[in-house]
Motif scaffolding. Structure first.
Motif, PDB file in Angstrom:
ATOM      1  N   GLN A 104       0.835  -1.190   0.000  1.00 52.03           N
ATOM      2  CA  GLN A 104       0.000   0.000   0.000  1.00 52.03           C
ATOM      3  C   GLN A 104       0.871   1.241   0.000  1.00 52.03           C
ATOM      4  N   ILE A 105       0.363   2.273  -0.643  1.00 47.52           N
ATOM      5  CA  ILE A 105       1.073   3.547  -0.696  1.00 47.52           C
ATOM      6  C   ILE A 105       0.087   4.637  -0.293  1.00 47.52           C
ATOM      7  N   THR A 106       0.501   5.516   0.602  1.00 46.64           N
ATOM      8  CA  THR A 106      -0.369   6.582   1.071  1.00 46.64           C
ATOM      9  C   THR A 106       0.239   7.939   0.741  1.00 46.64           C
ATOM     10  N   LEU A 107      -0.621   8.897   0.494  1.00 46.17           N
ATOM     11  CA  LEU A 107      -0.215  10.280   0.268  1.00 46.17           C
ATOM     12  C   LEU A 107      -0.820  11.135   1.367  1.00 46.17           C
ATOM     13  N   SER A 108       0.001  11.972   1.973  1.00 49.80           N
ATOM     14  CA  SER A 108      -0.481  12.859   3.023  1.00 49.80           C
ATOM     15  C   SER A 108       0.081  14.255   2.805  1.00 49.80           C
ATOM     16  N   GLU A 109      -0.595  15.235   3.375  1.00 50.67           N
ATOM     17  CA  GLU A 109      -0.230  16.632   3.144  1.00 50.67           C
ATOM     18  C   GLU A 109       0.818  17.109   4.142  1.00 50.67           C
ATOM     19  N   LEU A 110       1.798  17.834   3.658  1.00 50.91           N
ATOM     20  CA  LEU A 110       2.833  18.425   4.509  1.00 50.91           C
ATOM     21  C   LEU A 110       2.616  19.917   4.712  1.00 50.91           C
ATOM     22  N   GLY A 111       1.663  20.483   3.990  1.00 50.87           N
ATOM     23  CA  GLY A 111       1.373  21.897   4.139  1.00 50.87           C
ATOM     24  C   GLY A 111       2.245  22.777   3.270  1.00 50.87           C
ATOM     25  N   VAL A 112       2.254  24.067   3.567  1.00 48.74           N
ATOM     26  CA  VAL A 112       2.975  25.068   2.783  1.00 48.74           C
ATOM     27  C   VAL A 112       4.184  25.572   3.576  1.00 48.74           C
ATOM     28  N   LYS A 113       5.298  25.767   2.874  1.00 48.51           N
ATOM     29  CA  LYS A 113       6.466  26.358   3.510  1.00 48.51           C
ATOM     30  C   LYS A 113       7.191  27.222   2.486  1.00 48.51           C
ATOM     31  N   GLU A 114       8.188  27.977   2.946  1.00 50.16           N
ATOM     32  CA  GLU A 114       8.964  28.819   2.052  1.00 50.16           C
ATOM     33  C   GLU A 114      10.263  28.120   1.685  1.00 50.16           C
ATOM     34  N   LEU A 115      10.650  28.290   0.418  1.00 50.27           N
ATOM     35  CA  LEU A 115      11.853  27.644  -0.098  1.00 50.27           C
ATOM     36  C   LEU A 115      12.620  28.640  -0.949  1.00 50.27           C
ATOM     37  N   ASP A 116      13.934  28.643  -0.826  1.00 51.74           N
ATOM     38  CA  ASP A 116      14.770  29.519  -1.627  1.00 51.74           C
ATOM     39  C   ASP A 116      15.137  28.810  -2.926  1.00 51.74           C
ATOM     40  N   ILE A 117      14.750  29.410  -4.047  1.00 49.30           N
ATOM     41  CA  ILE A 117      15.046  28.842  -5.360  1.00 49.30           C
ATOM     42  C   ILE A 117      15.667  29.925  -6.228  1.00 49.30           C
ATOM     43  N   GLY A 118      16.919  29.745  -6.584  1.00 48.87           N
ATOM     44  CA  GLY A 118      17.606  30.710  -7.430  1.00 48.87           C
ATOM     45  C   GLY A 118      17.675  32.095  -6.838  1.00 48.87           C
ATOM     46  N   GLY A 119      17.761  32.187  -5.502  1.00 48.86           N
ATOM     47  CA  GLY A 119      17.846  33.494  -4.856  1.00 48.86           C
ATOM     48  C   GLY A 119      16.507  34.130  -4.567  1.00 48.86           C
ATOM     49  N   GLU A 120      15.412  33.468  -4.923  1.00 49.66           N
ATOM     50  CA  GLU A 120      14.073  33.980  -4.646  1.00 49.66           C
ATOM     51  C   GLU A 120      13.379  33.086  -3.629  1.00 49.66           C
ATOM     52  N   THR A 121      12.649  33.684  -2.725  1.00 48.01           N
ATOM     53  CA  THR A 121      11.904  32.942  -1.721  1.00 48.01           C
ATOM     54  C   THR A 121      10.469  32.751  -2.218  1.00 48.01           C
ATOM     55  N   VAL A 122      10.050  31.503  -2.340  1.00 48.67           N
ATOM     56  CA  VAL A 122       8.711  31.206  -2.849  1.00 48.67           C
ATOM     57  C   VAL A 122       8.016  30.220  -1.928  1.00 48.67           C
ATOM     58  N   GLU A 123       6.696  30.230  -1.969  1.00 52.61           N
ATOM     59  CA  GLU A 123       5.909  29.270  -1.203  1.00 52.61           C
ATOM     60  C   GLU A 123       5.746  27.984  -2.013  1.00 52.61           C
ATOM     61  N   VAL A 124       5.912  26.868  -1.350  1.00 58.41           N
ATOM     62  CA  VAL A 124       5.768  25.572  -2.007  1.00 58.41           C
ATOM     63  C   VAL A 124       4.813  24.705  -1.194  1.00 58.41           C
ATOM     64  N   PHE A 125       4.105  23.852  -1.912  1.00 56.19           N
ATOM     65  CA  PHE A 125       3.127  22.957  -1.285  1.00 56.19           C
ATOM     66  C   PHE A 125       3.728  21.562  -1.197  1.00 56.19           C
ATOM     67  N   GLY A 126       3.666  20.944  -0.014  1.00 60.52           N
ATOM     68  CA  GLY A 126       4.319  19.658   0.167  1.00 60.52           C
ATOM     69  C   GLY A 126       3.378  18.501   0.411  1.00 60.52           C
ATOM     70  N   MET A 127       3.823  17.332  -0.009  1.00 65.32           N
ATOM     71  CA  MET A 127       3.101  16.098   0.297  1.00 65.32           C
ATOM     72  C   MET A 127       4.097  14.970   0.507  1.00 65.32           C
ATOM     73  N   GLN A 128       3.668  13.983   1.258  1.00 61.96           N
ATOM     74  CA  GLN A 128       4.524  12.853   1.598  1.00 61.96           C
ATOM     75  C   GLN A 128       3.968  11.573   0.992  1.00 61.96           C
ATOM     76  N   ARG A 129       4.862  10.802   0.395  1.00 62.57           N
ATOM     77  CA  ARG A 129       4.489   9.504  -0.176  1.00 62.57           C
ATOM     78  C   ARG A 129       5.161   8.417   0.652  1.00 62.57           C
ATOM     79  N   THR A 130       4.365   7.487   1.178  1.00 60.04           N
ATOM     80  CA  THR A 130       4.886   6.423   2.024  1.00 60.04           C
ATOM     81  C   THR A 130       4.443   5.063   1.499  1.00 60.04           C
ATOM     82  N   ILE A 131       5.403   4.163   1.335  1.00 55.16           N
ATOM     83  CA  ILE A 131       5.097   2.799   0.902  1.00 55.16           C
ATOM     84  C   ILE A 131       5.127   1.894   2.128  1.00 55.16           C
ATOM     85  N   HIS A 132       4.006   1.197   2.351  1.00 50.00           N
ATOM     86  CA  HIS A 132       3.871   0.282   3.471  1.00 50.00           C
ATOM     87  C   HIS A 132       3.967  -1.141   2.927  1.00 50.00           C
ATOM     88  N   SER A 133       4.994  -1.865   3.342  1.00 52.17           N
ATOM     89  CA  SER A 133       5.208  -3.219   2.843  1.00 52.17           C
ATOM     90  C   SER A 133       5.371  -4.186   4.006  1.00 52.17           C
TER      91      SER A 133
END
Length: 361
Positions: free
Chosen positions: A205-234
């Motif tokens: 089984q594989i589950t997807l869950s939300e990590l929420g929004v955080k700020e990330l520096d990309i190329g010298g610019e600070t932008v908001e990014v949306f995160g999610m987590q993928r977990t494989i249960h074996s």
């Protein structure tokens, strides 16, 4: 020299695993069924990132492309993903090519993974394809020994699952598109539990869950990014987890395998269209039926043109004759030369005189 270490099934036979109890959640299946062609249209773009070590050194690359395609006359989307890098100085890489329906059902997928270690190379290939109501899967693991790979050991396995058993199945290829679709909606629905196949081709089984929004520096610019987590249960293996963050437009910004010393990162923000010049997609591209008709017409024209050439072989002779004169004379004005060449017979005296001084090729 070739040595077969293991044949898990008799030659030509397939093992059908029908006792699997794992199922995808109703919410996950409903989400896949809710995907519309216009949703996929928003996902047709490329991602290009780099793999960075803990010390900040670039050690590899990661890319994903998506485009509309056709497989056995069926409209679909084709996803191609490639990862290249090194683990403790050992080159490694993964390539995935998947053909998916609009609801992320896997029509066919090729998976190739390799790692070059000192004195030997490990290579894994897995091919899955829908056939006669079954998902047919063939996996081959090869161990190449010696600097020139003169000796190899092969492990093969073939399994099959009925389509009814694998509702809600996601693979390496379809998961990348699935997460891109969810990122564009900026919300992970509740109870996103899908099924997948582990390294032993057993149900997991594989589950997807939300990590929420955080700020990330990309190329010298600070932008908001949306995160999610993928977990494989074996059952046979420990939990395997990835954390991914996406830009507002769905582009992958970062990806990390939890516990790994490397991170996949976006170095520069994708270029945005200038204000007042926003690209508006053609309406017909938003309709899978219209897209299918376009592809049908394209193939029809190719077949019709080919048929016409076969019925009139003199066309090739005329073109060949013209090119011989053209390459012999090498005129500065190609258009004028072509115009003179194809003049009516009564007007070609000047051209005949023009080419009479040339030698045969």
């Amino acid at each position: 020299m070739e040595a077969s270490l293991e044949e898990k099934t008799p030659a030509g036979a397939l093992t059908v695993r029908q006792g699997a109890q794992l199922k995808a959640s109703a919410e996950a299946i409903a989400f896949m069924s809710s995907i519309e062609p216009v949703d996929l249209l928003r996902c047709v773009f490329a991602d290009s990132l780099v793999t960075v070590s803990e010390g900040g050194r670039h050690v590899g690359s990661f890319s994903v492309t998506l485009e509309f395609a056709r497989r056995i006359q069926q409209p679909c989307v084709m996803l191609h993903a490639q990862s290249q890098g090194a683990i403790d100085g050992s080159p490694c890489g993964t390539t995935v090519t998947a053909y998916l329906t609009t609801n992320l059902e896997v029509l066919e997928e090729d998976y190739h993974e390799f790692v070059k270690l000192e004195g030997h190379t490990l290579e894994k290939r897995c091919h899955m394809v829908q056939q006669d109501g079954q998902m047919m899967i063939n996996k081959v693991t090869t161990m190449w020994r010696g600097e020139r790979g003169m000796c190899r050991e092969v492990t093969k396995e073939s399994v099959s699952y009925p389509k009814s058993v694998i509702r809600g199945l996601v693979t390496e290829g379809s998961t990348l598109l699935l997460m891109r679709l969810i990122a564009l909606r900026k919300k992970v629905p509740q109870n996103m539990t899908f099924i997948c196949l582990n390294q032993e081709l057993h149900m997991s089984q594989i589950t997807l869950s939300e990590l929420g929004v955080k700020e990330l520096d990309i190329g010298g610019e600070t932008v908001e990014v949306f995160g999610m987590q993928r977990t494989i249960h074996s059952v046979e293996e420990s939990l395997t987890t990835w954390q991914c963050y996406f830009l507002e437009d769905g582009h992958l910004a970062s990806r990390v395998h939890v516990g790994s010393p490397v991170t996949v990162r976006l170095l520069h923000l994708p270029s945005q269209p200038e204000k007042g010049f926003e690209k508006i997609p053609l309406v017909w591209e938003e309709d899978m039926e219209m897209w299918s008709k376009f592809l049908d017409r394209k193939e029809e024209l190719k077949a019709d043109h080919g048929s016409y050439f076969r019925k009139h072989p003199e066309i090739r002779a005329i073109i060949s004759d013209f090119l011989q004169f053209l390459l012999l004379r090498k005129p500065d004005d190609v258009f004028q030369f072509a115009k003179d060449y194809f003049l009516p017979d009564g007007d070609r005296r000047g051209l005949s005189e023009y080419v009479s001084t040339s030698t045969d090729l």
